[in-house]
Scaffold this motif. Structure first.
Motif, short mmCIF file in Angstrom:
data_model
loop_
_atom_site.label_atom_id
_atom_site.label_comp_id
_atom_site.label_asym_id
_atom_site.label_seq_id
_atom_site.Cartn_x
_atom_site.Cartn_y
_atom_site.Cartn_z
N PRO A 262 1.09 -1.30 0.37
CA PRO A 262 0.19 -0.04 -0.02
C PRO A 262 0.76 1.11 -0.14
CG PRO A 262 0.29 -1.37 1.87
CD PRO A 262 0.74 -1.97 0.98
N VAL A 263 2.55 0.88 0.55
CA VAL A 263 2.96 2.51 0.44
C VAL A 263 3.33 2.19 -0.95
CG1 VAL A 263 5.03 3.25 1.57
CG2 VAL A 263 4.30 1.82 3.04
N ARG A 264 4.05 1.27 -1.63
CA ARG A 264 4.34 1.85 -3.23
C ARG A 264 2.95 2.34 -3.83
NH1 ARG A 264 6.95 -3.23 -2.64
NH2 ARG A 264 5.20 -4.01 -3.51
N GLN A 265 1.74 1.80 -3.36
CA GLN A 265 0.68 2.53 -4.32
C GLN A 265 0.12 3.93 -3.75
OE1 GLN A 265 -2.55 -0.43 -3.03
NE2 GLN A 265 -1.51 -1.63 -4.21
N LEU A 266 0.49 4.03 -2.94
CA LEU A 266 0.24 5.78 -2.70
C LEU A 266 1.27 6.81 -3.02
CD1 LEU A 266 -0.49 5.25 1.21
CD2 LEU A 266 -1.49 6.33 -0.49
N GLY A 267 3.04 6.20 -3.18
CA GLY A 267 3.44 6.85 -4.07
C GLY A 267 3.18 6.74 -5.21
N ARG A 268 3.11 6.22 -5.74
CA ARG A 268 2.96 5.53 -7.07
C ARG A 268 1.58 7.03 -7.31
NH1 ARG A 268 1.21 1.00 -7.90
NH2 ARG A 268 3.06 -0.04 -7.57
N ALA A 269 0.94 7.05 -6.60
CA ALA A 269 -0.21 7.77 -7.11
C ALA A 269 0.38 9.42 -6.18
CB ALA A 269 -1.49 7.53 -5.45
#
Length: 539
Positions: A262-269
């Motif tokens: 989820p942290v990567r998903q947030l970072g990508r967003a």
């Protein structure tokens, strides 16, 4: 069926008012949902579990729903095998330390006592020989003292021999020592009937040497036993670690993935939002806090899309609204300059010239706003075709010929013939902004240099002027939209901060770079680097 008052905590059945249930003192009956009256009577004293409790009774592994719970669970599960391994290792080390300490202490004591036996035996033999010759009573007392010490050392060795390995040798030595003492004590000076048994000392010495050798062998055996114990402990710890390491690594990877995904998903967003890409919805799966944060980011994305649309509409409308009165101002200024409305005095001509230059500058800024708005709408959409880069630069220079003549500028061009496969209009827009800035900030009578060079599959366009240049602390930010640096000397109005951002985005869209280079002689030096053949970037 009477109304229920909740469930029985131990079994999950339904509690009904009016009777006893589940062994509690409360006047409640635990009755299953849908149980007939006849069966409800049986449930007056016993708790009948819910018929649907089978499905609810299936144990499910608890899953943390918060970031903190997930992190704590991860650290706990990863740390438990390591803590167990550390405890086992510490226990083995402690046992080895205790055994080593006992072995060292035992070896030191045995060695000290064996050495003391040899020294005492030597003294005893010396005093016995002297007493046999001199027959001096003090020598006998000294012998007795050494003999008592010898027997005490034997007693210490007997205590240290806890396993009884040297019991027979020590007993035999004690008997030999007693016989020697009796031989010396019973010696009558001047008489040849009972001489001192001097040869007995040699026999006792052999016994002392044999005991010392036996002690060394015993110590070696204990050291070897300790070494085997250490080897077994090391092997045991190795295999335990070999089993624990994969488990720990798998647990660490599992929780790293659960936390990092989820942290990567947030970072990508956030990265996409920072790049101005608002087309992809933000979706985050994971703990509740991160999921809620993803929903807030998606709301922010939608809001930014609305604001971006409103900004573009405002820029277009405002730019067109400004161009209408500006056209009238420009026409009136040109009429005054041409003398159509009458001859002007020198002062009036100077004022009209100032108005004319200001009108041209304002027109350029409005064009920049329109270009910026158009670029934002067609961002990433390039119309690619082949064209000669030198022709584009010639066209741009011709468009600024009036300002060049007015400021008496000298433009030196060194244009290598290069055919580009790119969007001609976007490249023209980028070069036009840089040439416009060079003309605008160059002093009267200044020089502007434009050069095209090629290196392999890259082409470089250098535009240099003799203006005030770019301060070193602003070079990293001048390509940001709407960034306005310090007002150059001799000018009273800041730029819009749009032109260079349009240059940067046009060049970046082609996979190129634009930057400011240091010019030792002063002035600004911009370099555009482009690929000769545009290749669309993979999504």
């Amino acid at each position: 069926m009477t109304a229920t008052e909740g469930r029985c905590w131990p079994c999950g059945g339904w509690l009904v008012a009016g009777a006893r249930g589940c062994g509690t003192s409360r006047a409640l009956v635990c009755e299953s949902r849908g149980v007939p009256r006849s069966e409800a009577a049986y449930a007056a004293h016993f708790c009948i579990p819910d018929r649907n409790s089978t499905s609810r009774g299936v144990m499910k592994l608890p899953r943390p729903r918060s970031v903190l719970g997930l992190i704590l669970a991860g650290f706990t599960l990863v740390a438990l095998p390591l803590i167990w391994a550390v405890y086992r290792g510490a226990d083995h080390v402690e046992q080895l330390a205790v055994q080593s300490e006992a072995l060292v202490l035992h070896a030191v004591q045995v060695t000290r006592e064996s050495k003391q036996l040899a020294e005492l035996l030597t003294d005893m033999e010396r005093y016995a020989r002297q007493y046999e010759i001199l027959a001096d009573a003090p020598l006998l007392r000294l012998y007795e003292e050494k003999n008592n010490g010898f027997l005490a050392a034997l007693g210490t060795l007997e205590v240290l021999d806890s396993k009884g390995a040297m019991r027979e040798r020590l007993t035999a030595m004690r008997g030999a020592a007693v016989e020697l003492r009796d031989s010396v004590a019973g010696y009558v000076p001047g008489s040849d009937d009972a001489p001192i048994d001097i040869g007995g000392f040699a026999r006792v010495g052999d016994m002392v040497h044999a005991i010392a050798t036996e002690n060394i062998r015993s110590i070696d055996q204990q050291v070897e036993s300790l070494r085997r114990t250490a080897t077994d402990a090391r092997r045991s710890l190795f295999w335990q670690s070999a089993m624990l390491v994969p488990v720990t690594v798998l647990l660490a990877i599992l929780f790293t993935v659960l936390i990092a995904r989820p942290v990567r998903q947030l970072g990508r967003a956030i990265h996409l939002l920072g790049e101005g890409s608002y087309s992809s919805p933000v979706s985050v799966s994971g703990p509740a806090e991160l999921t809620a944060l993803g929903e807030q980011l998606d709301w922010l994305r939608r809001r930014l899309v609305e604001l971006e649309q409103e900004k573009n509409v405002f820029l277009r409308q405002m730019s067109h609204e400004l161009k209408t009165p500006l056209a009238s101002i420009r026409e009136g200024t040109e009429l005054l300059c041409d003398g159509t409305v009458g001859e002007l005095s020198d002062t009036q001509t100077e004022v009209v010239e100032i108005l004319r230059e200001s009108g041209l500058e304002l027109e350029q800024r409005i064009e920049n706003l329109l270009s910026f708005s158009a670029w934002q709408q067609s961002k990433g959409q390039l119309t690619v075709g082949e064209f000669e880069l030198a022709n584009v630069i010639d066209t741009v220079v011709d468009n600024h010929q009036m300002e060049v003549v007015t400021k008496k500028l000298k433009i030196r061009k060194s244009l290598k013939q290069v055919t580009l496969l790119a969007d001609r209009e976007k490249i023209r827009m980028a070069i036009d902004n840089l040439v416009s800035n060079a003309v605008k900030y160059s002093p009267v009578g200044g020089r502007i240099a434009i050069r095209i060079s090629r290196k392999a599959q890259r082409v470089m366009v250098d535009i240099m002027d003799e203006g005030p240049g770019i301060p070193s602390d602003e070079r990293e930010r001048i390509f940001e939209p709407f960034f306005q640096g310090r007002v150059p000397p001799g000018r009273h109005v800041r730029g819009t901060g749009i032109g260079l951002s349009v240059v940067h985005e046009c060049v970046e869209a082609h996979g190129g770079k634009v930057g400011v280079r240091v010019r030792p002689t002063g002035g600004a030096h911009f370099r555009i680097t482009l690929p000769v053949t545009y290749e669309p970037q993979a999504a």
